[in-house]
Design a protein around this motif. Structure first.
Motif, short mmCIF file in Angstrom:
data_model
loop_
_atom_site.label_atom_id
_atom_site.label_comp_id
_atom_site.label_asym_id
_atom_site.label_seq_id
_atom_site.Cartn_x
_atom_site.Cartn_y
_atom_site.Cartn_z
N VAL A 101 0.65 -1.18 -0.17
CA VAL A 101 -0.12 -0.02 0.11
C VAL A 101 0.86 1.30 0.00
CG1 VAL A 101 -1.87 -1.17 1.31
CG2 VAL A 101 -0.22 0.06 2.51
N VAL A 102 0.26 2.31 -0.12
CA VAL A 102 0.94 3.61 -0.31
C VAL A 102 1.54 3.83 1.09
CG1 VAL A 102 -0.66 4.48 -2.36
CG2 VAL A 102 -1.09 4.80 0.26
N ASP A 103 2.70 4.86 0.95
CA ASP A 103 3.27 5.24 2.16
C ASP A 103 2.60 6.49 2.82
OD1 ASP A 103 4.72 5.11 4.47
OD2 ASP A 103 6.66 5.86 3.18
N GLY A 104 2.73 6.79 3.91
CA GLY A 104 2.18 8.15 4.39
C GLY A 104 1.33 7.86 5.80
N ARG A 105 0.63 8.85 6.03
CA ARG A 105 -0.19 9.05 7.34
C ARG A 105 -1.49 8.27 7.05
NH1 ARG A 105 -0.89 15.08 7.16
NH2 ARG A 105 -0.97 14.62 5.19
N LEU A 106 -1.36 6.92 7.43
CA LEU A 106 -2.58 5.98 7.38
C LEU A 106 -3.59 6.25 8.72
CD1 LEU A 106 -0.49 3.01 6.34
CD2 LEU A 106 -1.67 4.80 4.82
N GLY A 107 -4.88 6.15 8.27
CA GLY A 107 -5.96 5.85 9.24
C GLY A 107 -6.42 4.65 8.94
N LEU A 108 -6.81 4.02 10.14
CA LEU A 108 -7.36 2.48 10.09
C LEU A 108 -8.69 2.63 10.42
CD1 LEU A 108 -6.69 -0.62 9.47
CD2 LEU A 108 -6.15 -0.73 11.75
N ILE A 109 -9.66 2.00 9.58
CA ILE A 109 -11.17 1.87 10.06
C ILE A 109 -11.27 0.38 10.58
CG2 ILE A 109 -13.30 1.94 9.58
CD1 ILE A 109 -12.05 3.79 6.97
N THR A 110 -11.32 0.06 11.85
CA THR A 110 -11.21 -1.26 12.34
C THR A 110 -11.96 -1.46 13.56
OG1 THR A 110 -9.51 -3.06 12.79
CG2 THR A 110 -9.31 -0.86 13.69
N ASN A 111 -12.18 -2.62 14.25
CA ASN A 111 -12.62 -3.14 15.39
C ASN A 111 -11.79 -4.22 16.12
OD1 ASN A 111 -13.99 -4.88 14.07
ND2 ASN A 111 -15.89 -4.29 14.52
N PHE A 112 -12.55 -4.51 16.98
CA PHE A 112 -11.95 -5.87 17.66
C PHE A 112 -11.90 -7.15 16.75
CE2 PHE A 112 -16.53 -5.28 17.99
CZ PHE A 112 -17.08 -6.46 17.76
N LEU B 100 -12.24 13.26 -0.97
CA LEU B 100 -11.06 14.05 -0.52
C LEU B 100 -9.91 13.57 -1.25
CD1 LEU B 100 -11.39 13.42 3.47
CD2 LEU B 100 -11.65 15.55 2.19
N GLY B 101 -10.05 12.64 -2.28
CA GLY B 101 -8.89 12.43 -3.12
C GLY B 101 -7.92 11.48 -2.69
N LYS B 102 -8.38 10.81 -1.57
CA LYS B 102 -7.53 9.79 -0.88
C LYS B 102 -7.66 8.36 -1.14
CE LYS B 102 -7.47 13.01 3.04
NZ LYS B 102 -6.24 13.60 2.80
N PRO B 103 -6.60 7.67 -1.19
CA PRO B 103 -6.43 6.24 -1.61
C PRO B 103 -7.53 5.40 -0.41
CG PRO B 103 -4.56 6.83 -1.89
CD PRO B 103 -5.05 8.13 -1.27
N PHE B 104 -8.38 4.42 -0.72
CA PHE B 104 -9.08 3.62 0.07
C PHE B 104 -8.68 2.21 -0.25
CE2 PHE B 104 -12.86 1.41 1.73
CZ PHE B 104 -12.82 1.90 3.00
N ILE B 105 -8.21 1.63 0.88
CA ILE B 105 -7.56 0.34 0.74
C ILE B 105 -8.25 -0.73 1.64
CG2 ILE B 105 -5.43 -0.91 1.20
CD1 ILE B 105 -4.09 2.07 1.07
#
Length: 368
Positions: free
Chosen positions: A17-28, A130-135
């Motif tokens: 995946v791309v490098d940079g500041r990553l936000g993770l949408i997740t849970n348990f 926002l023009g941001k990659p979604f992975i």
């Protein structure tokens, strides 16, 4: 061979995946096979996670249906935790503005009205604005990827239990759904095929009322009982496998058995929910026992149960407004109100290839 999830692959190959500041949408449910949180494993792999975003039930899963947890700091990673539940549009855009890319790693259960995929969809839409990659870090569909059941959601009935026209039991993985619904990059699994049921992965209950794979199997059908005045088993140890109401009597189970539905038998039971419908009341009902997973049809089974209830208890059985949202149109409610057979609403049996866009299916197997 055990399935390797997208999360496990990424921890070994951060360059996927791309490098940079990553936000993770997740849970348990976002864990590796050794049950380490994906967030911890990605940080250990040197990836630049900067924030975590939780769905309904929260990052840790303490909240019941229709609720989420408060925002704060994740003690496992020290990262800030933000709540996405019921946020859309500008509210999500603002939440993600400091990220260079968004990752999604949550276990779905293959049913349209399970809300995690719509959290994914809303976040995916925000990323596009926002023009941001979604992975998407892909995970198995616990119902397999062969069979599709139920109608497509119809325009005008969009909600957080269905934002786009997909079947009730859709037969796709979360990664495939992301490709169906918009722009996404998918870190695909290894070792999963459309007919896979046993994956070698530990089962983490994806929400408080989804304790076992058996629950997930019946849910595409018995989840519809949330739109009736019957208890769908919330507040018991077998939610969605146990259905009941105070007015059910000894006619119900024999009437169901006489229908000779494939792959399932019925047992009369009594229970007292500790919360939700009929909390603290003695309830008569039925437990579904799936005896042949390959033959069992959860949506057909539920429609027959609704028909029998309509016939046996016309003065007691009633429908709630939420049924239209769960079914994806008003056709089921209108059929039951008219005394028609709801089985006539079922489309012809199909497979994921019969409804998904070309190029969506990522995995081999019986796809039609």
């Amino acid at each position: 061979m055990a399935v390797r999830t997208g999360a496990e692959r990424l921890t070994g190959e951060p360059g996927l995946v791309v490098d940079g500041r990553l936000g993770l949408i997740t849970n348990f449910t976002g864990v590796l096979p050794d049950l380490r949180p994906t967030s911890v494993a990605l940080l250990d792999a040197g990836m630049h996670l900067t924030a975590l975003f939780g769905p309904e039930h929260g990052l840790r899963g303490t909240a019941q249906a229709g609720a989420s947890e408060s925002e704060g700091v994740d003690p496992d990673t020290g990262l800030p935790v933000f709540d996405t539940y019921l946020r859309q549009g500008r509210a999500l855009d603002d939440l993600f503005s400091g990220m260079d890319a968004l990752l999604f790693d949550i276990q779905d259960i293959g049913t349209r009205f399970y809300t995690y995929v719509w959290t994914m969809y809303d976040c995916q839409q925000a990323a596009a604005r926002l023009g941001k990659p979604f992975i998407v870090l892909d995970r198995p569909n616990p119902l397999g990827g062969v069979r599709v059941e139920g109608p497509l959601l119809q325009p005008g009935f969009e909600s957080f239990v269905g934002r786009a026209p997909i079947p009730l039991r859709h037969g796709l993985t979360v990664g495939e759904l992301a490709l169906q619904l918009g722009e996404a990059t998918v870190v695909a699994m290894e070792g999963w095929t459309r007919s896979s049921v046993e994956t070698g992965l530990p089962w983490v209950p994806p929400s408080p009322n989804m304790p076992t794979p058996d629950t997930a199997l019946v849910y595409p059908g018995t989840g519809l009982f949330e739109g009736t005045n019957l208890s769908e088993g919330r507040g018991t140890t077998r939610p969605f496998e146990t259905i009941g109401a105070p007015y059910l009597d000894d006619r119900f189970v024999p009437a169901l058995q006489a229908c000779e539905l494939p792959g399932v038998i019925f047992r009369r039971t009594w229970f007292e929910p500790v919360f939700s419908k009929y909390a603290g009341q003695a309830v008569s009902g039925v437990q579904l026992h799936v005896v042949d997973r390959s033959a069992y049809e959860p949506v057909r089974t539920a429609l027959v149960m609704l028909r029998v209830l309509n016939e046996l208890y016309p003065d007691d059985f009633s429908l709630l407004p939420s049924l239209d949202r769960l079914w994806g149109s008003d056709s089921l409610r209108k059929a039951l109100e008219a005394g028609d057979d709801p089985l006539e609403l079922l489309p012809a049996a199909t497979t994921p290839a019969g409804w998904a866009k070309p190029g969506v299916l990522l995995y081999e197997g019986t796809a039609g």
